[in-house]
Scaffold this motif. Structure first.
Motif, mmCIF file in Angstrom:
data_model
loop_
_atom_site.group_PDB
_atom_site.id
_atom_site.type_symbol
_atom_site.label_atom_id
_atom_site.label_comp_id
_atom_site.label_asym_id
_atom_site.label_seq_id
_atom_site.Cartn_x
_atom_site.Cartn_y
_atom_site.Cartn_z
ATOM 1 N N GLU A 176 0.931 -1.269 0.033
ATOM 2 C CA GLU A 176 -0.027 -0.001 0.014
ATOM 3 C C GLU A 176 0.836 1.172 0.055
ATOM 4 O OE1 GLU A 176 -3.258 2.039 2.727
ATOM 5 O OE2 GLU A 176 -3.324 -0.044 2.748
ATOM 6 N N ARG A 177 0.393 1.986 -1.090
ATOM 7 C CA ARG A 177 1.268 3.377 -0.953
ATOM 8 C C ARG A 177 0.493 4.690 -0.138
ATOM 9 N NH1 ARG A 177 3.205 5.359 -6.541
ATOM 10 N NH2 ARG A 177 4.138 7.009 -5.130
ATOM 11 N N GLN A 178 1.160 5.571 0.123
ATOM 12 C CA GLN A 178 0.703 6.721 0.891
ATOM 13 C C GLN A 178 1.063 7.923 -0.001
ATOM 14 O OE1 GLN A 178 -1.026 6.664 3.794
ATOM 15 N NE2 GLN A 178 -1.007 4.484 4.049
ATOM 16 N N LEU A 179 0.020 8.731 -0.412
ATOM 17 C CA LEU A 179 0.248 9.894 -1.361
ATOM 18 C C LEU A 179 -0.620 11.103 -0.582
ATOM 19 C CD1 LEU A 179 -0.198 8.613 -4.974
ATOM 20 C CD2 LEU A 179 1.846 9.037 -3.812
ATOM 21 N N THR A 180 0.212 12.423 -0.780
ATOM 22 C CA THR A 180 -0.523 13.540 0.074
ATOM 23 C C THR A 180 -0.494 14.377 -1.155
ATOM 24 O OG1 THR A 180 0.269 12.872 2.065
ATOM 25 C CG2 THR A 180 -0.291 14.981 1.819
ATOM 26 N N SER A 181 -1.480 15.185 -1.108
ATOM 27 C CA SER A 181 -1.456 16.184 -2.166
ATOM 28 C C SER A 181 -2.188 17.335 -1.805
ATOM 29 C CB SER A 181 -2.018 15.905 -3.588
ATOM 30 O OG SER A 181 -1.989 16.857 -4.423
ATOM 31 N N ILE A 182 -2.329 18.425 -2.249
ATOM 32 C CA ILE A 182 -2.889 20.191 -1.745
ATOM 33 C C ILE A 182 -4.183 19.956 -2.630
ATOM 34 C CG2 ILE A 182 -2.902 22.406 -1.479
ATOM 35 C CD1 ILE A 182 0.180 21.940 -1.094
ATOM 36 N N SER A 183 -5.416 20.592 -1.916
ATOM 37 C CA SER A 183 -6.696 20.592 -2.471
ATOM 38 C C SER A 183 -6.245 21.488 -3.794
ATOM 39 C CB SER A 183 -7.539 21.367 -1.361
ATOM 40 O OG SER A 183 -8.843 21.603 -2.202
ATOM 41 N N GLY A 184 -7.099 21.555 -4.721
ATOM 42 C CA GLY A 184 -7.144 22.091 -6.123
ATOM 43 C C GLY A 184 -5.988 21.706 -6.974
ATOM 44 N N SER A 185 -5.038 20.556 -6.824
ATOM 45 C CA SER A 185 -4.106 20.195 -7.670
ATOM 46 C C SER A 185 -4.540 19.279 -8.279
ATOM 47 C CB SER A 185 -2.815 19.978 -6.725
ATOM 48 O OG SER A 185 -3.265 18.940 -5.555
ATOM 49 N N GLN B 48 -8.272 19.010 -9.906
ATOM 50 C CA GLN B 48 -9.021 19.846 -9.139
ATOM 51 C C GLN B 48 -9.516 19.089 -7.811
ATOM 52 O OE1 GLN B 48 -9.614 23.213 -9.046
ATOM 53 N NE2 GLN B 48 -7.832 22.978 -10.784
ATOM 54 N N ILE B 49 -8.606 18.140 -7.262
ATOM 55 C CA ILE B 49 -8.718 17.495 -6.225
ATOM 56 C C ILE B 49 -9.382 18.281 -4.848
ATOM 57 C CG2 ILE B 49 -7.522 15.502 -6.912
ATOM 58 C CD1 ILE B 49 -5.517 16.345 -4.692
ATOM 59 N N GLY B 50 -10.198 17.739 -4.209
ATOM 60 C CA GLY B 50 -10.903 18.395 -2.862
ATOM 61 C C GLY B 50 -10.874 17.299 -1.595
ATOM 62 N N ARG B 51 -11.520 17.923 -0.682
ATOM 63 C CA ARG B 51 -11.934 16.931 0.501
ATOM 64 C C ARG B 51 -12.497 15.520 0.177
ATOM 65 N NH1 ARG B 51 -16.233 16.638 3.593
ATOM 66 N NH2 ARG B 51 -17.257 18.509 2.691
ATOM 67 N N THR C 4 -4.207 11.462 0.615
ATOM 68 C CA THR C 4 -4.588 12.325 1.720
ATOM 69 C C THR C 4 -4.533 13.724 1.027
ATOM 70 O OG1 THR C 4 -3.384 11.059 3.471
ATOM 71 C CG2 THR C 4 -3.799 13.415 3.782
ATOM 72 N N VAL C 5 -5.580 14.455 1.326
ATOM 73 C CA VAL C 5 -5.769 15.761 0.722
ATOM 74 C C VAL C 5 -5.517 16.579 1.932
ATOM 75 C CG1 VAL C 5 -7.256 17.360 -0.640
ATOM 76 C CG2 VAL C 5 -6.992 14.810 -1.179
ATOM 77 N N LEU C 6 -4.646 17.713 1.552
ATOM 78 C CA LEU C 6 -4.688 18.894 2.504
ATOM 79 C C LEU C 6 -5.591 20.056 2.236
ATOM 80 C CD1 LEU C 6 -0.710 18.845 3.186
ATOM 81 C CD2 LEU C 6 -2.505 17.478 4.501
ATOM 82 N N TYR C 7 -6.573 20.617 2.978
ATOM 83 C CA TYR C 7 -7.373 21.560 2.418
ATOM 84 C C TYR C 7 -7.757 22.601 3.510
ATOM 85 C CZ TYR C 7 -10.642 18.190 4.512
ATOM 86 O OH TYR C 7 -11.272 17.391 5.514
ATOM 87 N N PHE C 8 -8.258 23.752 3.095
ATOM 88 C CA PHE C 8 -8.867 24.879 3.911
ATOM 89 C C PHE C 8 -10.046 24.338 4.717
ATOM 90 C CE2 PHE C 8 -11.151 28.821 4.358
ATOM 91 C CZ PHE C 8 -10.019 29.580 4.580
ATOM 92 N N PRO C 9 -10.283 24.856 5.829
ATOM 93 C CA PRO C 9 -11.317 24.485 6.690
ATOM 94 C C PRO C 9 -12.689 24.636 6.052
ATOM 95 C CG PRO C 9 -9.810 25.627 8.081
ATOM 96 C CD PRO C 9 -9.361 26.005 6.557
ATOM 97 N N GLU C 10 -13.627 23.807 6.462
ATOM 98 C CA GLU C 10 -14.979 23.822 5.889
ATOM 99 C C GLU C 10 -15.941 23.885 7.215
ATOM 100 O OE1 GLU C 10 -16.153 21.648 2.679
ATOM 101 O OE2 GLU C 10 -13.846 21.390 2.056
#
Length: 453
Positions: free
Chosen positions: A140-149, A187-190, A215-221
């Motif tokens: 299993e792989r772990q990937l992390t990206s930022i919202s909108g990318s 355009q990934i998101g939560r 895992t997606v890092l994103y602005f609070p909602e």
């Protein structure tokens, strides 16, 4: 004219010119050998990697011709002479044998009978070596990206035939997100965060899978549970908001730019959100107003407000949706306690019919002083039979009107229901009982009279 006859099945042909019957011109008798031919039929061989392939080629009347085996254009054997230096390959009497086959052994194999003729006798077999699918780096792989990318998930698989690769996501039943070695998310998101699974299959063995955790890092909602709620002086009220954010945001409640010291509680729900609850005791009217739920992480800060006001909450209709009568309807509703409601307003009209929209009939319903019940009823009259109506209820106290209740639809009947009076029914039962007692008494008196005679 030549005619041919086979004699005693020994591979000799007698060629007889001018044959007219039983007479034979012995001086012109000639003998020829029968032409060689291949008994075996062309075959498609399919086997898993590591097996042994036995390619048959049974020849009759080979004579002076030479049997040649080749794979495509590459010669393997000429007669008994081995040309290809591969210890896995050897001949037996009629067959070419390949041990421990691999996918590289797949292809066309030819058994040919060679002589000086330009068109040799040829038999061809197709060998297909299968290999179960295998995924490179199955861990299993772990990937992390930022919202909108934009991000691409990769899954490379080998096998023969070439595996078919499909993508899915946990929580989305039977939904195929894509095909092929890569899945691109834009355009990934939560909601794109989670576990993605690639599955490789080619009909050989069992499918194999690989999981990639994104895992997606994103602005609070922030999502308040309600936008406004009633608060009564001298009573407590709870307000809450659901907060999403990664990294986990810091949560706070603010009123008129001041951080509050009220009791708060925060818990994480099964969905991954954080639920923040503020417990407010309304000591006086200054505690009414907007309370802001705020959330902040390294991507920014956001705030959403919840209004605590003295206005009543919208009433709730409780009555059934079908009237007992054809021209009237009993509307029943209730309000939450401790809201000091002094007046209700009931609005009802016939349900719009196509382009025809009917006017509202408005009835004010005052609440008597010291009335302690939270439930109320009103008989709505002068309705049309067998029709649909919609009604709305609002409540009023010294702070103003509530929001309207949800629209409630009810239906009048085509004719009145016949409802038996419970008093009449009880009277009938009593009368029936008295008659039964009288009959029983007369019977006893008749028996006594007989006995005394």
């Amino acid at each position: 004219m030549w005619k041919y006859y086979q004699i005693f099945q020994v591979g000799i042909l007698i060629q007889i010119p001018g044959f007219t019957g039983l007479g034979v011109n012995k001086s012109s008798l000639q003998v020829r050998e029968e032409s060689p031919w291949i008994e075996t039929q062309s075959t498609n061989y399919r086997m898993e990697q590591g097996g042994t392939a036995v390619l048959n080629c049974n020849v009759r009347n080979l004579g002076s011709m030479i049997k040649v085996w080749r794979n495509g254009t590459r010669v393997i054997y000429v007669g008994d002479i081995k040309i290809r230096n591969d210890p896995r390959i050897y001949l037996n009497t009629t067959s070419l044998i390949i041990q421990g086959v691999t996918v590289w052994d797949s292809g066309w194999y030819y058994c040919e009978l060679e002589n000086d003729i330009d068109n040799p006798v040829t038999l061809k077999h197709n060998l297909q070596v299968t290999e179960p699918p295998a995924i490179e780096d199955e861990d299993e792989r772990q990937l992390t990206s930022i919202s909108g990318s934009t991000i691409s998930l990769s899954c490379r698989a080998a096998g023969h035939p070439a595996p078919n690769i499909t993508w899915s996501k946990e929580g989305k039943r039977s939904e195929i997100l894509g095909h092929g070695p890569e899945l691109t998310l834009t355009q990934i998101g939560r909601l794109d965060a989670g576990r993605y699974k690639c599955s490789a299959s080619n009909g050989v063995g069992n499918p194999v899978t690989k999981t990639i955790h994104l895992t997606v890092l994103y602005f609070p909602e922030i999502f308040p549970s309600v936008n406004k709620v009633h608060g009564s002086v001298g009573h407590s009220v709870n307000i809450s908001c659901e907060v999403w954010g990664n990294p986990k945001p810091d949560l706070d409640w603010i009123k008129t730019s001041q951080h509050l010291n009220f009791q708060t509680s925060t818990l994480q729900t099964e969905t991954g959100a954080y639920l923040s609850v503020l417990h407010v005791f309304v000591y006086n009217e200054t505690y009414l107003g907007n309370y802001n739920c705020t959330a902040q992480n390294r991507f920014g800060q956001i705030s959403k407000s919840v209004l605590i006001r003295g206005n009543p909450d919208p009433p709730q209709v409780l009555s059934k949706d079908v009237a007992d009568r054809k021209n009237s309807y009993t509307l029943i509703w209730k309000s939450e306690p401790q809201q000091n409601i002094s007046l209700y307003q009931i609005m009802n009209r016939k349900l719009p019919d196509g382009s025809v929209v009917y006017a509202w009939d408005i009835v004010d319903y005052p609440v008597k002083e010291n009335y302690k019940e939270d439930q109320h009823a009103l008989e709505i009259t002068k309705l049309e039979s067998d029709s649909a109506y919609v009604t709305i209820v609002k409540a009023y106290n010294r702070y103003g009107w509530s929001d309207p209740s949800q629209e409630f639809i009810f239906y009048t009947r085509g004719k009145d229901m016949v409802v038996e009076s419970p008093i009449k029914e009880e009277s009938n039962m009593l009368s029936s009982g008295l008659i039964h007692a009288q009959t029983k008494l007369l019977y006893i008196m008749y028996i006594i009279l007989l006995l005394t005679q």
